[in-house]
Enzyme design. Structure first.
Site, mmCIF file in Angstrom:
data_model
loop_
_atom_site.group_PDB
_atom_site.id
_atom_site.type_symbol
_atom_site.label_atom_id
_atom_site.label_comp_id
_atom_site.label_asym_id
_atom_site.label_seq_id
_atom_site.Cartn_x
_atom_site.Cartn_y
_atom_site.Cartn_z
ATOM 1 N N GLU A 52 40.571 44.044 56.435
ATOM 2 C CA GLU A 52 39.370 43.549 55.761
ATOM 3 C C GLU A 52 39.640 42.098 55.356
ATOM 4 O O GLU A 52 40.482 41.832 54.506
ATOM 5 C CB GLU A 52 39.064 44.448 54.549
ATOM 6 C CG GLU A 52 37.952 43.959 53.656
ATOM 7 C CD GLU A 52 36.706 43.517 54.416
ATOM 8 O OE1 GLU A 52 36.168 44.303 55.216
ATOM 9 O OE2 GLU A 52 36.283 42.366 54.220
ATOM 10 N N SER A 53 38.922 41.188 56.007
ATOM 11 C CA SER A 53 39.251 39.767 55.850
ATOM 12 C C SER A 53 39.070 39.275 54.416
ATOM 13 O O SER A 53 39.847 38.431 53.950
ATOM 14 C CB SER A 53 38.404 38.929 56.806
ATOM 15 O OG SER A 53 37.025 39.164 56.602
ATOM 16 N N CYS A 83 40.722 40.918 65.125
ATOM 17 C CA CYS A 83 39.618 41.423 64.299
ATOM 18 C C CYS A 83 39.568 40.681 62.947
ATOM 19 O O CYS A 83 39.217 39.511 62.935
ATOM 20 C CB CYS A 83 39.721 42.938 64.155
ATOM 21 S SG CYS A 83 38.142 43.675 63.752
ATOM 22 N N ARG A 112 31.042 38.043 60.901
ATOM 23 C CA ARG A 112 31.658 39.316 60.489
ATOM 24 C C ARG A 112 30.687 40.473 60.774
ATOM 25 O O ARG A 112 29.479 40.297 60.693
ATOM 26 C CB ARG A 112 31.964 39.313 58.986
ATOM 27 C CG ARG A 112 33.029 38.323 58.575
ATOM 28 C CD ARG A 112 33.245 38.350 57.065
ATOM 29 N NE ARG A 112 33.728 39.645 56.617
ATOM 30 C CZ ARG A 112 33.224 40.324 55.586
ATOM 31 N NH1 ARG A 112 32.214 39.844 54.889
ATOM 32 N NH2 ARG A 112 33.739 41.479 55.245
ATOM 33 N N ILE A 141 36.167 47.715 66.018
ATOM 34 C CA ILE A 141 35.928 48.450 64.767
ATOM 35 C C ILE A 141 35.337 47.487 63.738
ATOM 36 O O ILE A 141 36.044 46.583 63.262
ATOM 37 C CB ILE A 141 37.240 49.056 64.220
ATOM 38 C CG1 ILE A 141 37.900 49.958 65.280
ATOM 39 C CG2 ILE A 141 36.966 49.847 62.942
ATOM 40 C CD1 ILE A 141 39.334 50.332 64.957
ATOM 41 N N ARG A 142 34.056 47.649 63.432
ATOM 42 C CA ARG A 142 33.368 46.707 62.519
ATOM 43 C C ARG A 142 33.767 45.262 62.861
ATOM 44 O O ARG A 142 34.177 44.486 62.009
ATOM 45 C CB ARG A 142 33.668 47.040 61.057
ATOM 46 C CG ARG A 142 33.114 48.391 60.628
ATOM 47 C CD ARG A 142 33.358 48.704 59.161
ATOM 48 N NE ARG A 142 34.783 48.711 58.847
ATOM 49 C CZ ARG A 142 35.622 49.692 59.151
ATOM 50 N NH1 ARG A 142 35.174 50.759 59.785
ATOM 51 N NH2 ARG A 142 36.882 49.622 58.833
ATOM 52 N N HIS A 178 41.165 45.390 69.128
ATOM 53 C CA HIS A 178 42.456 45.850 68.598
ATOM 54 C C HIS A 178 43.407 46.280 69.709
ATOM 55 O O HIS A 178 43.545 47.484 69.972
ATOM 56 C CB HIS A 178 42.234 47.052 67.679
ATOM 57 C CG HIS A 178 41.587 46.738 66.383
ATOM 58 N ND1 HIS A 178 42.300 46.472 65.233
ATOM 59 C CD2 HIS A 178 40.283 46.637 66.042
ATOM 60 C CE1 HIS A 178 41.475 46.238 64.243
ATOM 61 N NE2 HIS A 178 40.237 46.323 64.688
ATOM 62 N N GLU A 180 46.446 46.691 69.655
ATOM 63 C CA GLU A 180 47.571 47.482 69.125
ATOM 64 C C GLU A 180 47.255 48.974 69.112
ATOM 65 O O GLU A 180 48.108 49.786 68.769
ATOM 66 C CB GLU A 180 47.950 46.991 67.718
ATOM 67 C CG GLU A 180 47.005 47.372 66.589
ATOM 68 C CD GLU A 180 45.704 46.572 66.553
ATOM 69 O OE1 GLU A 180 45.433 45.792 67.496
ATOM 70 O OE2 GLU A 180 44.953 46.755 65.584
HETATM 71 N N1 GLN Z 1 34.860 43.929 59.171
HETATM 72 C C1 GLN Z 1 36.201 43.512 58.842
HETATM 73 C C2 GLN Z 1 36.216 42.163 58.137
HETATM 74 O O1 GLN Z 1 35.223 41.566 57.924
HETATM 75 C C3 GLN Z 1 37.067 43.436 60.074
HETATM 76 C C4 GLN Z 1 37.283 44.837 60.647
HETATM 77 C C5 GLN Z 1 38.595 45.014 61.339
HETATM 78 O O2 GLN Z 1 39.533 44.222 61.204
HETATM 79 N N2 GLN Z 1 38.705 46.108 62.053
HETATM 80 O O3 GLN Z 1 37.254 41.694 57.810
#
Ligand code: GLN
Length: 199
Positions: A52-53, A83, A112, A141-142, A178, A180
């Site tokens: 989560e940034s 991500c 984002r 993922i998001r 991702h 990884e």
């Molecule tokens: N939505 C996350 C963000 O804004 C990033 C998601 C992720 O790293 N899988 O940081």
């Protein structure tokens, strides 16, 4: 790689840093978690993981890592953001929370959570010439997308609709997805090649 002097670091403030460390070690690299400026100063390259940034931003400032990391990026340390890590490397962040900052370095704008709640997470195949055939199975993922790139930025991969999801600029590499998580190590090998070339 095994036998080279300095380890490769993975920013370990938050997110899926353990998975990156496992992939790097599986490839024979000496990989260490980085939480402190002293650890950052020891590494020959750095991965900023997914997570989560906005939290990573807060923790990096709290731990005194944000400024040393910006300096390392500017001085040519190879850094790859996946991500949330891609968001941290972007000069411009769209749909950031109030007060959210990035380390910057990549002359790009990222949005984002660009796929919205309809398509929170998905998987697809990507053609990525720098890692070769066959196409790479990519997990989102998001995820953020790269909405604009500056003149010095190379696009490494795009979705079928043209949206950019992997970029490179000098010492910096960024992916919306991702690598990884899939067992396909080609992107990690590509990054280790950049680290070896910079050493
Ligand atoms: N939505 C996350 C963000 O804004 C990033 C998601 C992720 O790293 N899988 O940081």
């Amino acid at each position: 790689m095994a036998g080279s002097s300095a380890p490769v670091g993975v920013l370990a403030l938050q997110g899926d840093f353990r998975e990156h460390i496992a992939v790097l070690r599986g490839l024979g690299a000496d990989a260490i978690p980085v939480r402190r400026p002293t650890e950052l100063s020891e590494v020959s390259g750095l991965i900023i993981p997914g997570g989560e940034s906005s939290v990573m931003d807060k923790l990096s400032r709290m731990f005194g890592l944000a400024e040393p990391l910006k300096a390392a990026i500017a001085s040519g340390l190879p850094v790859w953001g996946t991500c949330a890590g891609l968001i941290m490397l972007a000069d411009r962040v769209l749909d950031a929370i109030d007060g959210q900052e990035s380390f910057g370095g990549l002359d790009i704008a990222v949005r984002r959570n660009a796929f919205g709640s309809q398509l929170d997470s998905f998987e697809t195949e990507l053609d990525i010439p720098v890692v070769g055939e066959p196409s790479l199975h990519a997990v989102f993922i998001r995820a953020p997308v790269v909405e604009s790139v500056g003149v010095g930025v190379t696009t490494l991969a795009s979705l079928h609709d043209g949206r950019v999801v992997a970029v490179e600029q000098g010492n910096l590499l960024g992916t919306s997805f991702h690598p990884e998580m899939t067992g396909d190590t080609r992107f990690h090998e590509y990054f280790l090649g950049k680290v070896a070339a910079a050493a």
